[in-house]
Structures are given as C-alpha cells and as structure tokens.
Design a protein around this motif. Structure first.
Motif, PDB file in Angstrom:
ATOM      1  N   SER A 108     -24.659  10.049 133.708  1.00  0.00           N
ATOM      2  CA  SER A 108     -23.400  10.558 133.177  1.00  0.00           C
ATOM      3  C   SER A 108     -22.882   9.065 134.138  1.00  0.00           C
ATOM      4  O   SER A 108     -23.298   8.720 134.886  1.00  0.00           O
ATOM      5  CB  SER A 108     -23.174  11.506 133.719  1.00  0.00           C
ATOM      6  N   TRP A 109     -21.808   8.915 133.816  1.00  0.00           N
ATOM      7  CA  TRP A 109     -21.190   8.001 134.440  1.00  0.00           C
ATOM      8  C   TRP A 109     -20.803   8.432 135.600  1.00  0.00           C
ATOM      9  O   TRP A 109     -20.554   7.564 137.278  1.00  0.00           O
ATOM     10  CB  TRP A 109     -19.527   7.861 133.734  1.00  0.00           C
ATOM     11  N   GLY A 110     -20.499   9.761 135.629  1.00  0.00           N
ATOM     12  CA  GLY A 110     -20.804  10.413 137.224  1.00  0.00           C
ATOM     13  C   GLY A 110     -21.424  10.091 138.390  1.00  0.00           C
ATOM     14  O   GLY A 110     -21.226   9.672 139.646  1.00  0.00           O
ATOM     15  N   SER A 111     -23.166   9.522 138.169  1.00  0.00           N
ATOM     16  CA  SER A 111     -23.944   9.084 138.592  1.00  0.00           C
ATOM     17  C   SER A 111     -23.523   6.864 139.578  1.00  0.00           C
ATOM     18  O   SER A 111     -23.712   6.739 140.072  1.00  0.00           O
ATOM     19  CB  SER A 111     -25.207   9.107 138.134  1.00  0.00           C
ATOM     20  N   VAL A 112     -22.755   6.636 137.683  1.00  0.00           N
ATOM     21  CA  VAL A 112     -22.042   5.690 138.304  1.00  0.00           C
ATOM     22  C   VAL A 112     -21.472   5.495 139.330  1.00  0.00           C
ATOM     23  O   VAL A 112     -21.362   4.124 140.566  1.00  0.00           O
ATOM     24  CB  VAL A 112     -21.895   4.280 137.087  1.00  0.00           C
ATOM     25  N   GLN A 113     -20.557   6.508 139.274  1.00  0.00           N
ATOM     26  CA  GLN A 113     -19.137   5.992 140.343  1.00  0.00           C
ATOM     27  C   GLN A 113     -20.135   6.514 141.857  1.00  0.00           C
ATOM     28  O   GLN A 113     -19.124   5.603 142.469  1.00  0.00           O
ATOM     29  CB  GLN A 113     -18.379   7.334 139.839  1.00  0.00           C
ATOM     30  N   ASN A 114     -21.149   7.215 141.663  1.00  0.00           N
ATOM     31  CA  ASN A 114     -21.307   7.887 142.742  1.00  0.00           C
ATOM     32  C   ASN A 114     -21.963   6.797 143.427  1.00  0.00           C
ATOM     33  O   ASN A 114     -21.617   6.945 144.599  1.00  0.00           O
ATOM     34  CB  ASN A 114     -22.384   9.250 142.501  1.00  0.00           C
ATOM     35  N   GLN A 115     -22.649   5.704 142.577  1.00  0.00           N
ATOM     36  CA  GLN A 115     -24.176   4.701 143.585  1.00  0.00           C
ATOM     37  C   GLN A 115     -23.421   3.611 143.368  1.00  0.00           C
ATOM     38  O   GLN A 115     -22.945   3.153 144.436  1.00  0.00           O
ATOM     39  CB  GLN A 115     -25.318   4.726 142.928  1.00  0.00           C
ATOM     40  N   PHE A 116     -21.813   3.271 143.206  1.00  0.00           N
ATOM     41  CA  PHE A 116     -21.492   2.092 142.557  1.00  0.00           C
ATOM     42  C   PHE A 116     -20.151   1.963 142.472  1.00  0.00           C
ATOM     43  O   PHE A 116     -19.099   0.704 143.286  1.00  0.00           O
ATOM     44  CB  PHE A 116     -21.854   0.993 141.741  1.00  0.00           C
ATOM     45  N   ARG A 117     -19.598   3.092 142.305  1.00  0.00           N
ATOM     46  CA  ARG A 117     -17.525   3.267 142.127  1.00  0.00           C
ATOM     47  C   ARG A 117     -17.350   2.837 141.570  1.00  0.00           C
ATOM     48  O   ARG A 117     -16.912   3.706 140.842  1.00  0.00           O
ATOM     49  CB  ARG A 117     -17.343   2.203 143.623  1.00  0.00           C
ATOM     50  N   ASP A 118     -17.701   1.919 140.673  1.00  0.00           N
ATOM     51  CA  ASP A 118     -16.880   1.513 139.635  1.00  0.00           C
ATOM     52  C   ASP A 118     -17.348   0.779 138.727  1.00  0.00           C
ATOM     53  O   ASP A 118     -18.990  -0.101 139.124  1.00  0.00           O
ATOM     54  CB  ASP A 118     -15.750   0.907 139.705  1.00  0.00           C
ATOM     55  N   SER A 119     -17.245   0.331 137.756  1.00  0.00           N
ATOM     56  CA  SER A 119     -17.954  -1.557 136.999  1.00  0.00           C
ATOM     57  C   SER A 119     -17.996  -2.352 138.283  1.00  0.00           C
ATOM     58  O   SER A 119     -19.206  -2.983 137.735  1.00  0.00           O
ATOM     59  CB  SER A 119     -17.415  -1.969 135.570  1.00  0.00           C
ATOM     60  N   ASP A 120     -17.139  -2.598 139.039  1.00  0.00           N
ATOM     61  CA  ASP A 120     -16.933  -4.092 139.711  1.00  0.00           C
ATOM     62  C   ASP A 120     -18.606  -3.645 140.284  1.00  0.00           C
ATOM     63  O   ASP A 120     -19.178  -4.615 140.427  1.00  0.00           O
ATOM     64  CB  ASP A 120     -16.139  -4.350 140.369  1.00  0.00           C
ATOM     65  N   GLY A 121     -18.670  -2.559 140.949  1.00  0.00           N
ATOM     66  CA  GLY A 121     -19.638  -2.571 141.806  1.00  0.00           C
ATOM     67  C   GLY A 121     -21.128  -2.492 140.912  1.00  0.00           C
ATOM     68  O   GLY A 121     -22.352  -2.777 142.113  1.00  0.00           O
ATOM     69  N   PHE A 122     -20.802  -2.181 139.905  1.00  0.00           N
ATOM     70  CA  PHE A 122     -22.606  -2.116 139.273  1.00  0.00           C
ATOM     71  C   PHE A 122     -22.592  -3.457 139.186  1.00  0.00           C
ATOM     72  O   PHE A 122     -24.279  -3.396 138.896  1.00  0.00           O
ATOM     73  CB  PHE A 122     -22.363  -1.096 138.127  1.00  0.00           C
TER      74      PHE A 122
END
Length: 205
Positions: free
Chosen positions: A51-65
């Motif tokens: 989920s997007w929540g997993s992305v936020q948890n690991q990378f904070r936002d799209s920039d971090g990703f």
C-alpha cells in the motif's frame, strides 16, 4: 550514500526490510520496461502487493522513494565497469565506447532514463520538488564521470579532456541508439566508429 532507514528515520525491522526489497525490485522491473506510466509510486506499490502506507513508512514520500531507486542503481554501478585491456588511448576509447553502448541498454540505465524523463527537468527544477532525488541523480552523474576518468588512468590523458569526452560520448551514443531504434538510414556502426576516432583525436591532443 545514506544508510537504509524508514521514512521515520528508524532502522527497518525484518518485515520492513522485506517490504522495502519488494518495492525496490518491483520498481526496477517496471522502470526497466521504459514505459512512462511505470513512474508511478502507486502503481509500483500495487504491483508489489503493498500500500501507499508501506511506501510512506519506508521512504516518507515519492522523493524519498525515487532517491532510493537511484541509490540502489548507484550501488550496482561498479558491476557495469570492467578493467581496460588496451594500453593505448585509441584502444581505451574504443573499449569504453562499447562498454557505454552495452550499459545504455542495461535494465539499470533504462530505469534511470525512465525516471529522469518522467520527473521535472532540468535538475535544478527537479530539486525544487524532489531534492533528494535530484541529489541522487547528481551523484550518479558524478560517479559515472569519475569512473570514466579512472578508465584512462596510466595513460597520458588530460583529466578535463576526459571529462569532456565522457559528456559527449554518453550523449552521442544515446542519440545513435535512438536513431537505431527508429530505423534511421544512418549507418549507426559507421557513425559509432567515426565518433570513436574523433574523440580519440581530441584526447590525444
């Protein structure tokens, strides 16, 4: 580059590491297709079964990703280079040109090109919305230039000229690759040989 942390700055646990690896491997798989629509964090998360929540948890936002994707490719960078065999400038230019041509079609490079094409350009504009991604791309470019200069160590080659050739060679070979993909009437192999000869003359002064 920075050590692996979650979006909150904590070291990820085993489950978090598994989610991170799944997101990164899925990102590289989709981005290496070269499809513009692959530059979507939501699509990558969905394909990874997360989920997007997993992305936020690991990378904070799209920039971090996106920064993490580029950093992963930077870490794989040394495997793209080889030890030069020739002891002449002409031989080294021919070798590195063939190396570049192979690397351009590698999954890692296609992934980088896909991200760069879809995100804001040029780099200073990207830095306004994606500062970490812009910094990672700048570091990737710096390391490529550094590796190119290193390829000519042991020969009487001016470092600034080597940096000039690194910039020209990459751009020119991308252009020739595009011509080849679009079915141009240009003899790509002959153009490649002419490019190598011209850049050899420049390096030899």
């Amino acid at each position: 580059m920075s050590t692996t942390t979650t979006g909150s700055g904590r070291k990820p646990n085993r489950r978090g590491l598994a989610a991170r690896e799944q997101l990164m491997s899925t990102a590289l798989r989709l981005l290496s297709t070269g499809r513009p629509e692959a530059v979507s964090v939501n699509l990558i998360a969905k394909e990874a079964g997360l989920s997007w929540g997993s992305v936020q948890n690991q990378f904070r936002d799209s920039d971090g990703f996106w920064a993490a994707v580029i950093e992963l490719i930077i870490e794989a960078g040394p495997t793209m280079w080889q030890t030069p065999r020739s002891d002449t400038v002409a031989g080294r230019v021919a070798e590195v040109a063939e190396l570049y041509r192979a690397v351009l079609d590698s999954p890692q490079n296609v992934a980088v090109e896909t991200v760069r094409a879809a995100l804001p350009r040029p780099l200073d504009v990207l830095a306004e919305s994606h500062p970490h991604t812009a910094a990672s791309i700048a570091e990737l470019d710096r390391r490529w230039a550094e590796a190119f200069v290193h390829f000519f160590e042991g020969l009487d080659v001016d470092e600034q000229r080597a940096l000039d050739v690194a910039a020209v060679l990459g751009s020119a070979l991308r252009g020739l690759r595009s011509d080849q993909h679009f079915g141009t009437t240009v003899d790509v192999d002959r153009a490649h040989a002419t490019l190598v000869a011209a850049l050899t003359s420049y390096l030899e002064g």
